[in-house]
Scaffold this active site. Sequence first.
Site: not given
Length: 566
Positions: A479-480, A483, A502
């Site tokens: 997830h990070e 980003h 998100e």
Amino acid sequence: MDIQLDPARDDLPLMANTSHILVKHYVLDLDVDFESQVIEGTIVLFLEDGNRFKKQNSSIEEACQSESNKACKFGMPELCRISVANARTFSSEMEYNDFAICSKGEKDTSDKDGNHDNQEHASGISSSKYCCDTGNHGSEDFLLVLDCCDLSVLKVEEVDVAAVPGMEKFTRSPKLTVVSEELRNQIVYELVTLPADCWREQLDYYACCSQAPGCGELLFDTDSWSLQIRKTGAQTATDFPHAIRIWYKTKPEGRSVTWTSDQSDRPCVYTVGSPINNRALFPCQEPPVAMSTWQATVRAAASFVVLMSGENSAKPTQLWEGCSSWYYYVTMPVPASTFTIAVGCWTEMKLETYSLNDLATERPFSPSEADFRHIGVCSHMEYPCRFKNASAATQEIIPYRVFAPVCLKGACQETLLRLIPPCLSAAHSVLGTHPFSRLDVLIVPANFPSLGMASPHIVFLSQSILTGRSHLCGTRLCHEIAHAWFGLAIGARDWTEEWLSEGFATHLEDVFWAAAQQLDPREAREQQELRACLRWRRLQDEMRCSPEEMQVLRFPHVGRHSGNFS
């Protein structure tokens, strides 16, 4: 005008008058004092007035239109695959509106002061209900407004960049032989607009200029949310000094950083990313249009490690016994709110046994190695872009480091360290070139309010992801990593619309994690459908417990996001 806000109800005010003048580069020179819980020092701002930037953006806009016309004429489907590059094109186009450059038939809706707040950004309007009086009314001086909160500003002065040896190369006009405001501003303009392949020389000049003597103090005032600076007799942004030095220190209660203890009960401090971004760490321009580069020198006791958003894997330099200095820099323009720092007694974690994947991370990559062959269409402002570099395009695993308190060494070796290479490789297999050249991962203290937060070149992770099986750690790491593309390289222009970035990152964490586990298509689909079902039920629960006004989404323009991402 001092504004009183209710953090539970009101948007964070964006006070900086970015339609008149932009910060292009920050040079920070700071000391971290854990006894007093204060960070103090200087920050030098290199500015460019709006008139010059409008001309520069007009030429970029023409280039964007030219590339678009070529794509239509020749039918180039390849452009659709260069997602970040194309999104950057939109980012550049959105900036024109913030500088009050309107298309035919459109009305310039920016106010005379050029200030912004979140609501107006979301609707594409550049006026603000939170305004400082920065206009030129008759004989009044121009006012530079910076976002600032919980800071003690001690002194503001103009920097005499003309006193730096070698700066005469930036004075093109033979008429400017006498040192004047016009001469200094011309030097700064030539410096901030150097070509991308001169990035190292540019950083050196920034550093030299930041050490130049002052040539006059500037008048300043502060209120709850801003720092206002003016020079007597400078009535426009063009006349205002384009290199200024601010002497300041943070306050222990400042809301941009958290002073705490790590899991080994040793002192540390780190930026929290919200709720007020970095305005309590240094005076800055926080509207997303104000993208800038920076370099920072941070001094701390020799027992501490300084981690920061930076392209280089910094090593400490001992200044004197018991004190070390750390230096980081960024050449990719990003919003000032993405600046991240963490200072603590961190230990670098390494695997005791190495695989081929681990060895692949040992070769660093920097813009100096770039051949800058054009492999994609990028129409953003000029900088050493990795998407134009063939070597970066083939780099599946970027160099990475992992830091944590020493008491978490076993947990990091057992899970996190073994997951980073396959997760980075999976992200590359899906989206291609990594936007950033390296990655630091820090396990933050137990009071960290979320599972993770992504910033340029650095990711914060909660220690809770290290417990249990690898699934939680792997999905959060993916997830990070996502980003880096969605949220940092590109993002929503209004940070209240965090659901956009998100949403992309949440979808991609499943895609990346399936690829990292090397699942077959059926297993990957079943896993993604199960997680989607769980998220849908959680969303329904949240909707039932949320007031109706919190259920309305505004769809903002696509541009550069201004905050950190969890």
